[in-house]
Design a protein around this motif. Structure first.
Motif, PDB file in Angstrom:
ATOM      1  N   ILE A  81       7.946 -23.244  -5.278  1.00 20.78           N
ATOM      2  CA  ILE A  81       8.311 -24.023  -4.066  1.00 20.78           C
ATOM      3  C   ILE A  81       7.466 -25.007  -3.595  1.00 20.78           C
ATOM      4  CG2 ILE A  81       8.780 -23.723  -1.488  1.00 20.78           C
ATOM      5  CD1 ILE A  81       9.729 -20.818  -2.253  1.00 20.78           C
ATOM      6  N   ILE A  82       6.130 -24.719  -3.585  1.00 19.49           N
ATOM      7  CA  ILE A  82       5.038 -25.925  -3.261  1.00 19.49           C
ATOM      8  C   ILE A  82       5.209 -26.919  -4.247  1.00 19.49           C
ATOM      9  CG2 ILE A  82       2.539 -26.335  -3.207  1.00 19.49           C
ATOM     10  CD1 ILE A  82       2.245 -23.625  -2.127  1.00 19.49           C
ATOM     11  N   SER A  83       5.225 -26.605  -5.490  1.00 17.46           N
ATOM     12  CA  SER A  83       5.442 -27.667  -6.761  1.00 17.46           C
ATOM     13  C   SER A  83       6.705 -28.329  -6.426  1.00 17.46           C
ATOM     14  CB  SER A  83       5.356 -26.957  -7.926  1.00 17.46           C
ATOM     15  OG  SER A  83       5.689 -27.755  -8.995  1.00 17.46           O
ATOM     16  N   LYS A  84       7.828 -27.785  -6.235  1.00 15.48           N
ATOM     17  CA  LYS A  84       9.133 -28.634  -6.049  1.00 15.48           C
ATOM     18  C   LYS A  84       9.084 -29.391  -4.771  1.00 15.48           C
ATOM     19  CE  LYS A  84      11.982 -24.936  -8.104  1.00 15.48           C
ATOM     20  NZ  LYS A  84      12.981 -23.860  -7.718  1.00 15.48           N
ATOM     21  N   GLN A  85       8.422 -29.065  -3.664  1.00 24.75           N
ATOM     22  CA  GLN A  85       8.481 -29.933  -2.640  1.00 24.75           C
ATOM     23  C   GLN A  85       7.302 -30.762  -2.650  1.00 24.75           C
ATOM     24  OE1 GLN A  85      10.667 -29.626  -0.029  1.00 24.75           O
ATOM     25  NE2 GLN A  85      11.686 -28.273  -1.358  1.00 24.75           N
ATOM     26  N   GLN A  86       6.488 -30.792  -3.477  1.00 24.48           N
ATOM     27  CA  GLN A  86       5.176 -31.740  -3.763  1.00 24.48           C
ATOM     28  C   GLN A  86       4.102 -31.488  -2.324  1.00 24.48           C
ATOM     29  OE1 GLN A  86       6.797 -35.536  -4.894  1.00 24.48           O
ATOM     30  NE2 GLN A  86       7.121 -34.680  -6.899  1.00 24.48           N
ATOM     31  N   ALA A  87       4.517 -30.220  -1.858  1.00 25.65           N
ATOM     32  CA  ALA A  87       3.526 -29.973  -0.461  1.00 25.65           C
ATOM     33  C   ALA A  87       2.115 -30.175  -0.676  1.00 25.65           C
ATOM     34  CB  ALA A  87       3.956 -28.577   0.042  1.00 25.65           C
ATOM     35  N   LYS A  88       1.564 -30.806   0.081  1.00 26.65           N
ATOM     36  CA  LYS A  88       0.021 -30.690   0.369  1.00 26.65           C
ATOM     37  C   LYS A  88      -0.510 -30.185   1.585  1.00 26.65           C
ATOM     38  CE  LYS A  88      -0.528 -33.201  -3.326  1.00 26.65           C
ATOM     39  NZ  LYS A  88      -0.535 -32.582  -4.359  1.00 26.65           N
ATOM     40  N   ASN A  89       0.359 -30.266   2.758  1.00 27.69           N
ATOM     41  CA  ASN A  89      -0.059 -29.652   3.956  1.00 27.69           C
ATOM     42  C   ASN A  89       0.899 -28.275   4.203  1.00 27.69           C
ATOM     43  OD1 ASN A  89      -2.071 -31.576   5.045  1.00 27.69           O
ATOM     44  ND2 ASN A  89      -0.365 -32.754   4.568  1.00 27.69           N
ATOM     45  N   ILE A  90       0.214 -27.324   4.649  1.00 24.32           N
ATOM     46  CA  ILE A  90       0.988 -26.006   4.750  1.00 24.32           C
ATOM     47  C   ILE A  90       0.600 -25.337   6.389  1.00 24.32           C
ATOM     48  CG2 ILE A  90       1.393 -23.583   4.262  1.00 24.32           C
ATOM     49  CD1 ILE A  90       0.981 -24.228   1.405  1.00 24.32           C
ATOM     50  N   ILE A  91       1.446 -25.101   7.160  1.00 23.64           N
ATOM     51  CA  ILE A  91       1.210 -24.442   8.540  1.00 23.64           C
ATOM     52  C   ILE A  91       1.655 -23.165   8.448  1.00 23.64           C
ATOM     53  CG2 ILE A  91       3.271 -25.379   9.860  1.00 23.64           C
ATOM     54  CD1 ILE A  91       1.021 -25.381  12.383  1.00 23.64           C
ATOM     55  N   ALA A  92       1.011 -22.036   9.064  1.00 18.83           N
ATOM     56  CA  ALA A  92       1.199 -20.707   8.785  1.00 18.83           C
ATOM     57  C   ALA A  92       0.845 -20.064  10.034  1.00 18.83           C
ATOM     58  CB  ALA A  92       0.841 -20.070   7.476  1.00 18.83           C
ATOM     59  N   ASP A  93       1.576 -18.766  10.625  1.00 18.65           N
ATOM     60  CA  ASP A  93       1.096 -17.684  11.236  1.00 18.65           C
ATOM     61  C   ASP A  93      -0.239 -17.126  10.954  1.00 18.65           C
ATOM     62  OD1 ASP A  93       1.517 -15.425  10.257  1.00 18.65           O
ATOM     63  OD2 ASP A  93       3.749 -15.759  10.873  1.00 18.65           O
ATOM     64  N   SER A  94      -0.996 -16.641  11.719  1.00 16.27           N
ATOM     65  CA  SER A  94      -2.096 -16.217  11.102  1.00 16.27           C
ATOM     66  C   SER A  94      -2.335 -14.560  11.002  1.00 16.27           C
ATOM     67  CB  SER A  94      -3.430 -16.702  12.000  1.00 16.27           C
ATOM     68  OG  SER A  94      -3.247 -16.056  13.517  1.00 16.27           O
ATOM     69  N   SER A  95      -1.234 -13.973  10.889  1.00 15.75           N
ATOM     70  CA  SER A  95      -0.900 -12.646  10.680  1.00 15.75           C
ATOM     71  C   SER A  95      -1.588 -12.106   9.560  1.00 15.75           C
ATOM     72  CB  SER A  95       0.492 -12.133  10.596  1.00 15.75           C
ATOM     73  OG  SER A  95       1.036 -12.542   9.320  1.00 15.75           O
ATOM     74  N   GLY A  96      -2.187 -10.963   9.385  1.00 17.44           N
ATOM     75  CA  GLY A  96      -3.057 -10.449   8.405  1.00 17.44           C
ATOM     76  C   GLY A  96      -2.299 -10.641   6.762  1.00 17.44           C
ATOM     77  N   LEU A  97      -0.836 -10.454   6.928  1.00 16.13           N
ATOM     78  CA  LEU A  97       0.039 -10.285   5.830  1.00 16.13           C
ATOM     79  C   LEU A  97      -0.196 -11.918   5.232  1.00 16.13           C
ATOM     80  CD1 LEU A  97       1.589  -9.071   3.531  1.00 16.13           C
ATOM     81  CD2 LEU A  97       3.563  -9.510   5.100  1.00 16.13           C
ATOM     82  N   THR A  98       0.320 -12.750   6.172  1.00 13.42           N
ATOM     83  CA  THR A  98       0.514 -14.024   5.890  1.00 13.42           C
ATOM     84  C   THR A  98      -0.871 -14.692   5.402  1.00 13.42           C
ATOM     85  OG1 THR A  98       2.192 -14.334   7.414  1.00 13.42           O
ATOM     86  CG2 THR A  98       1.266 -16.385   6.606  1.00 13.42           C
ATOM     87  N   ARG A  99      -1.778 -14.523   6.123  1.00 10.98           N
ATOM     88  CA  ARG A  99      -3.358 -15.010   5.891  1.00 10.98           C
ATOM     89  C   ARG A  99      -3.704 -14.482   4.361  1.00 10.98           C
ATOM     90  NH1 ARG A  99      -7.327 -17.675   8.495  1.00 10.98           N
ATOM     91  NH2 ARG A  99      -6.242 -17.396  10.407  1.00 10.98           N
ATOM     92  N   SER A 100      -3.640 -13.359   4.290  1.00 10.67           N
ATOM     93  CA  SER A 100      -4.143 -12.629   2.856  1.00 10.67           C
ATOM     94  C   SER A 100      -3.172 -13.149   1.729  1.00 10.67           C
ATOM     95  CB  SER A 100      -4.136 -10.993   2.879  1.00 10.67           C
ATOM     96  OG  SER A 100      -2.955 -10.582   3.209  1.00 10.67           O
ATOM     97  N   PHE A 101      -1.930 -13.286   1.904  1.00 10.95           N
ATOM     98  CA  PHE A 101      -0.937 -13.829   0.899  1.00 10.95           C
ATOM     99  C   PHE A 101      -1.307 -15.072   0.433  1.00 10.95           C
ATOM    100  CE2 PHE A 101       3.092 -16.256  -0.102  1.00 10.95           C
ATOM    101  CZ  PHE A 101       3.207 -15.471  -1.370  1.00 10.95           C
ATOM    102  N   LEU A 102      -1.335 -15.980   1.470  1.00  9.96           N
ATOM    103  CA  LEU A 102      -1.793 -17.404   1.310  1.00  9.96           C
ATOM    104  C   LEU A 102      -3.232 -17.619   0.424  1.00  9.96           C
ATOM    105  CD1 LEU A 102      -0.195 -19.151   4.426  1.00  9.96           C
ATOM    106  CD2 LEU A 102       0.610 -19.499   1.772  1.00  9.96           C
ATOM    107  N   GLU A 103      -4.106 -16.787   1.097  1.00 15.86           N
ATOM    108  CA  GLU A 103      -5.636 -17.114   0.697  1.00 15.86           C
ATOM    109  C   GLU A 103      -5.716 -16.634  -0.856  1.00 15.86           C
ATOM    110  OE1 GLU A 103      -7.860 -15.221   3.654  1.00 15.86           O
ATOM    111  OE2 GLU A 103      -8.017 -17.047   5.023  1.00 15.86           O
ATOM    112  N   GLU A 104      -4.841 -15.409  -1.051  1.00 18.43           N
ATOM    113  CA  GLU A 104      -4.942 -15.226  -2.517  1.00 18.43           C
ATOM    114  C   GLU A 104      -4.105 -15.702  -3.403  1.00 18.43           C
ATOM    115  OE1 GLU A 104      -4.047 -10.534  -2.465  1.00 18.43           O
ATOM    116  OE2 GLU A 104      -5.519 -10.278  -0.816  1.00 18.43           O
ATOM    117  N   SER A 105      -3.212 -16.368  -2.987  1.00 21.05           N
ATOM    118  CA  SER A 105      -2.143 -17.148  -3.691  1.00 21.05           C
ATOM    119  C   SER A 105      -2.807 -18.487  -4.109  1.00 21.05           C
ATOM    120  CB  SER A 105      -0.977 -17.195  -3.147  1.00 21.05           C
ATOM    121  OG  SER A 105      -0.195 -15.837  -2.867  1.00 21.05           O
TER     122      SER A 105
END
Length: 115
Positions: free
Chosen positions: A48-72
């Protein structure tokens, strides 16, 4: 939207398909619904990031979201902001929230909010 398959029973699969039909009826093909495990969700998210050519992401700071993004996204050159302000949100290419549950009959997601 990613749904972790270890939290759902076979009975939930029917509800998931009902949810997907309702969402697509209201939003068309611009919405994708996935039934996946966490490792496949990471791959889907990178696509999805590649298709959207995304450079900036905003996310909530829940434990699940944060760990998912940091590991991914350890190898990605992305700007990830957790709980940014409205200016950060407006500049974001992608926004990520954690939902509490989905309502199959209406195709709605429920997100609890606070200040």
């Amino acid at each position: 939207m990613q749904l972790w398959n270890n939290k759902f029973s076979n009975n939930d699969l029917e509800a998931l398909h009902t949810f997907e039909k309702k969402v697509k009826a209201g939003k068309g093909n611009s919405v994708e619904v996935y039934f996946t495990d966490i490792s496949t969700a990471r791959s889907i998210f990178k696509d999805i990031i590649s298709k959207q050519q995304a450079k900036n992401i905003i996310a909530d700071s829940s434990g699940l979201t944060r760990s998912f993004l940091e590991e991914s996204l350890l190898d990605e050159s992305l700007n990830i902001h957790f709980d940014g302000d409205k200016y950060t949100a407006n500049a974001a290419d992608i926004g990520i929230s954690e939902m509490e549950f989905a309502i199959a009959e209406s195709g709605n997601l429920v997100e609890l909010s606070d200040s």
